[in-house]
Design a protein around this motif. Structure first.
Motif, PDB file in Angstrom:
ATOM      1  N   ILE A 139       0.835  -1.211   0.000  1.00 15.13           N
ATOM      2  CA  ILE A 139       0.000   0.000   0.000  1.00 15.13           C
ATOM      3  C   ILE A 139       0.868   1.258   0.000  1.00 15.13           C
ATOM      4  CG2 ILE A 139      -1.637   1.350   1.379  1.00 15.13           C
ATOM      5  CD1 ILE A 139      -2.868  -1.315   2.276  1.00 15.13           C
ATOM      6  N   ILE A 140       1.930   1.245   0.794  1.00 11.21           N
ATOM      7  CA  ILE A 140       2.848   2.391   0.822  1.00 11.21           C
ATOM      8  C   ILE A 140       3.484   2.610  -0.548  1.00 11.21           C
ATOM      9  CG2 ILE A 140       5.053   3.222   1.747  1.00 11.21           C
ATOM     10  CD1 ILE A 140       4.281   1.869   4.400  1.00 11.21           C
ATOM     11  N   LEU A 141       3.903   1.528  -1.196  1.00  8.85           N
ATOM     12  CA  LEU A 141       4.538   1.638  -2.515  1.00  8.85           C
ATOM     13  C   LEU A 141       3.546   2.105  -3.577  1.00  8.85           C
ATOM     14  CD1 LEU A 141       6.825  -1.539  -2.524  1.00  8.85           C
ATOM     15  CD2 LEU A 141       7.504   0.851  -2.214  1.00  8.85           C
ATOM     16  N   ILE A 142       2.299   1.677  -3.471  1.00 11.19           N
ATOM     17  CA  ILE A 142       1.273   2.125  -4.416  1.00 11.19           C
ATOM     18  C   ILE A 142       1.018   3.623  -4.253  1.00 11.19           C
ATOM     19  CG2 ILE A 142      -1.198   1.979  -4.965  1.00 11.19           C
ATOM     20  CD1 ILE A 142      -0.982  -1.044  -4.319  1.00 11.19           C
ATOM     21  N   ILE A 143       0.915   4.072  -3.005  1.00 10.29           N
ATOM     22  CA  ILE A 143       0.722   5.506  -2.753  1.00 10.29           C
ATOM     23  C   ILE A 143       1.922   6.306  -3.264  1.00 10.29           C
ATOM     24  CG2 ILE A 143       0.541   7.269  -0.945  1.00 10.29           C
ATOM     25  CD1 ILE A 143      -1.031   5.207   0.703  1.00 10.29           C
ATOM     26  N   PHE A 144       3.124   5.780  -3.019  1.00  9.05           N
ATOM     27  CA  PHE A 144       4.341   6.440  -3.513  1.00  9.05           C
ATOM     28  C   PHE A 144       4.329   6.545  -5.036  1.00  9.05           C
ATOM     29  CE2 PHE A 144       8.683   5.865  -5.206  1.00  9.05           C
ATOM     30  CZ  PHE A 144       9.241   7.062  -4.779  1.00  9.05           C
ATOM     31  N   THR A 145       3.892   5.483  -5.704  1.00 14.05           N
ATOM     32  CA  THR A 145       3.838   5.481  -7.168  1.00 14.05           C
ATOM     33  C   THR A 145       2.817   6.495  -7.677  1.00 14.05           C
ATOM     34  OG1 THR A 145       4.502   3.157  -7.272  1.00 14.05           O
ATOM     35  CG2 THR A 145       3.402   4.063  -9.207  1.00 14.05           C
ATOM     36  N   LEU A 146       1.667   6.561  -7.024  1.00 18.84           N
ATOM     37  CA  LEU A 146       0.636   7.530  -7.425  1.00 18.84           C
ATOM     38  C   LEU A 146       1.135   8.967  -7.255  1.00 18.84           C
ATOM     39  CD1 LEU A 146      -2.584   5.875  -5.936  1.00 18.84           C
ATOM     40  CD2 LEU A 146      -1.956   6.049  -8.354  1.00 18.84           C
ATOM     41  N   LEU A 147       1.775   9.241  -6.133  1.00 24.31           N
ATOM     42  CA  LEU A 147       2.323  10.581  -5.901  1.00 24.31           C
ATOM     43  C   LEU A 147       3.425  10.912  -6.910  1.00 24.31           C
ATOM     44  CD1 LEU A 147       2.499  10.639  -1.989  1.00 24.31           C
ATOM     45  CD2 LEU A 147       0.848  11.811  -3.459  1.00 24.31           C
ATOM     46  N   SER A 148       4.224   9.914  -7.255  1.00 25.22           N
ATOM     47  CA  SER A 148       5.293  10.109  -8.240  1.00 25.22           C
ATOM     48  C   SER A 148       4.716  10.383  -9.621  1.00 25.22           C
ATOM     49  CB  SER A 148       6.207   8.881  -8.281  1.00 25.22           C
ATOM     50  OG  SER A 148       6.873   8.706  -7.050  1.00 25.22           O
ATOM     51  N   THR A 149       3.590   9.744  -9.932  1.00 27.19           N
ATOM     52  CA  THR A 149       2.929   9.991 -11.207  1.00 27.19           C
ATOM     53  C   THR A 149       2.424  11.428 -11.281  1.00 27.19           C
ATOM     54  OG1 THR A 149       2.252   7.666 -11.393  1.00 27.19           O
ATOM     55  CG2 THR A 149       1.056   9.267 -12.746  1.00 27.19           C
ATOM     56  N   ILE A 150       1.835  11.902 -10.183  1.00 23.38           N
ATOM     57  CA  ILE A 150       1.386  13.297 -10.132  1.00 23.38           C
ATOM     58  C   ILE A 150       2.571  14.240 -10.292  1.00 23.38           C
ATOM     59  CG2 ILE A 150       0.353  15.068  -8.642  1.00 23.38           C
ATOM     60  CD1 ILE A 150      -1.331  12.789  -7.395  1.00 23.38           C
ATOM     61  N   TRP A 151       3.677  13.898  -9.641  1.00 21.42           N
ATOM     62  CA  TRP A 151       4.900  14.700  -9.759  1.00 21.42           C
ATOM     63  C   TRP A 151       5.398  14.722 -11.200  1.00 21.42           C
ATOM     64  CZ3 TRP A 151      10.186  13.110  -7.177  1.00 21.42           C
ATOM     65  CH2 TRP A 151      11.096  14.165  -7.326  1.00 21.42           C
ATOM     66  N   LEU A 152       5.409  13.564 -11.843  1.00 22.40           N
ATOM     67  CA  LEU A 152       5.862  13.481 -13.238  1.00 22.40           C
ATOM     68  C   LEU A 152       4.995  14.363 -14.144  1.00 22.40           C
ATOM     69  CD1 LEU A 152       6.935  10.351 -15.218  1.00 22.40           C
ATOM     70  CD2 LEU A 152       5.177  11.834 -16.157  1.00 22.40           C
ATOM     71  N   ILE A 153       3.682  14.278 -13.985  1.00 21.89           N
ATOM     72  CA  ILE A 153       2.776  15.077 -14.816  1.00 21.89           C
ATOM     73  C   ILE A 153       2.999  16.567 -14.570  1.00 21.89           C
ATOM     74  CG2 ILE A 153       0.350  15.632 -15.267  1.00 21.89           C
ATOM     75  CD1 ILE A 153      -0.300  12.696 -14.584  1.00 21.89           C
ATOM     76  N   THR A 154       3.210  16.932 -13.308  1.00 19.99           N
ATOM     77  CA  THR A 154       3.478  18.332 -12.975  1.00 19.99           C
ATOM     78  C   THR A 154       4.767  18.812 -13.625  1.00 19.99           C
ATOM     79  OG1 THR A 154       2.364  18.077 -10.838  1.00 19.99           O
ATOM     80  CG2 THR A 154       3.824  19.967 -11.084  1.00 19.99           C
ATOM     81  N   LEU A 155       5.804  17.989 -13.566  1.00 22.10           N
ATOM     82  CA  LEU A 155       7.075  18.335 -14.206  1.00 22.10           C
ATOM     83  C   LEU A 155       6.917  18.484 -15.717  1.00 22.10           C
ATOM     84  CD1 LEU A 155       9.567  16.019 -12.270  1.00 22.10           C
ATOM     85  CD2 LEU A 155       9.579  18.520 -12.278  1.00 22.10           C
ATOM     86  N   ALA A 156       6.180  17.559 -16.334  1.00 24.57           N
ATOM     87  CA  ALA A 156       5.975  17.607 -17.781  1.00 24.57           C
ATOM     88  C   ALA A 156       5.198  18.863 -18.178  1.00 24.57           C
ATOM     89  CB  ALA A 156       5.241  16.354 -18.252  1.00 24.57           C
ATOM     90  N   PHE A 157       4.195  19.202 -17.373  1.00 28.55           N
ATOM     91  CA  PHE A 157       3.395  20.403 -17.653  1.00 28.55           C
ATOM     92  C   PHE A 157       4.255  21.657 -17.545  1.00 28.55           C
ATOM     93  CE2 PHE A 157       0.853  23.972 -16.074  1.00 28.55           C
ATOM     94  CZ  PHE A 157      -0.109  24.072 -17.082  1.00 28.55           C
ATOM     95  N   ASN A 158       5.020  21.774 -16.474  1.00 29.02           N
ATOM     96  CA  ASN A 158       5.872  22.950 -16.291  1.00 29.02           C
ATOM     97  C   ASN A 158       6.959  23.029 -17.357  1.00 29.02           C
ATOM     98  OD1 ASN A 158       4.531  24.032 -14.060  1.00 29.02           O
ATOM     99  ND2 ASN A 158       5.680  22.785 -12.611  1.00 29.02           N
TER     100      ASN A 158
END
Length: 202
Positions: A139-158
């Motif tokens: 569960i911790i790793l899944i949450i980490f992956t989801l947060l990392s995906t949001i981070w990736l999208i934010t980086l790509a957008f910026n």
């Protein structure tokens, strides 16, 4: 904090390009070692035994497809002069969060959790026992992956925003449409990469 979501004010051009290439190769290598691969722009899957070249090809195609579409959108929509190297370099850097995600495969918890869910919900595969520690870790790793995906999208957008100088509706709408289209295209390309290397999943 700003450097974590918008490092492109400090790094761009050829510097971002070479850093980004290093990130792509490192991500593929860590994924190869840990059994994690990226079958489209944002998906993360565990599968041990994939050849390094397959994981590398997936990573590169994910980067190239999104970068190319964003570059052409910038040329069409932006009044500014768009540099090829800025778009492609910053988008390569934006893949950094998945370098961290690639390391999640070193824990067997995610794969066991997936097998447990497949058997419990769909009766596919074999019964897999899952301890409370493994469940918590998964569960911790899944949450980490989801947060990392949001981070990736934010980086790509910026990165898109900085490298094309687009603003407001043009920026937001074009990015969303291109991101969705890129996810579909990269999924198709990934399937063909797997077929080309005769990769099948049991």
């Amino acid at each position: 904090m700003n450097k974590l979501i918008n490092p492109y004010k400090y790094i761009a051009g050829w510097e971002s390009f070479f850093i980004g290439l290093g990130i792509l190769f490192a991500t593929a290598f860590v994924g190869y070692m840990s059994g994690v691969h990226f079958p489209d722009l944002i998906s993360v899957k565990t599968s041990s035994g994939l050849p390094f070249i397959v994981i590398l090809a997936q990573s590169i195609s994910n980067w190239l497809v999104l970068s190319a579409l964003l570059y052409f959108a910038g040329i069409v929509l932006s009044p500014s002069s768009i540099r090829f190297i800025d778009v492609f370099g910053t988008q390569a850097m934006a893949r950094f969060p998945y370098l961290l995600v690639a390391s999640t495969g070193f824990s067997p918890a995610l794969e066991k959790f997936g097998k447990h869910i497949m058997w419990s919900a769909l009766s596919i595969g074999e019964p897999t026992d899952l301890s409370s520690v493994e469940l918590t870790t998964a569960i911790i790793l899944i949450i980490f992956t989801l947060l990392s995906t949001i981070w990736l999208i934010t980086l790509a957008f910026n990165a898109f925003k900085v490298s094309t100088n687009l603003k407001e509706a043009k920026l937001i709408i074009s990015f969303i449409v291109i991101f969705i289209v890129s996810t579909i295209i990269t999924g198709f390309i990934s399937n063909n990469i797997l077929k080309a290397f005769n990769v099948t999943f049991s």
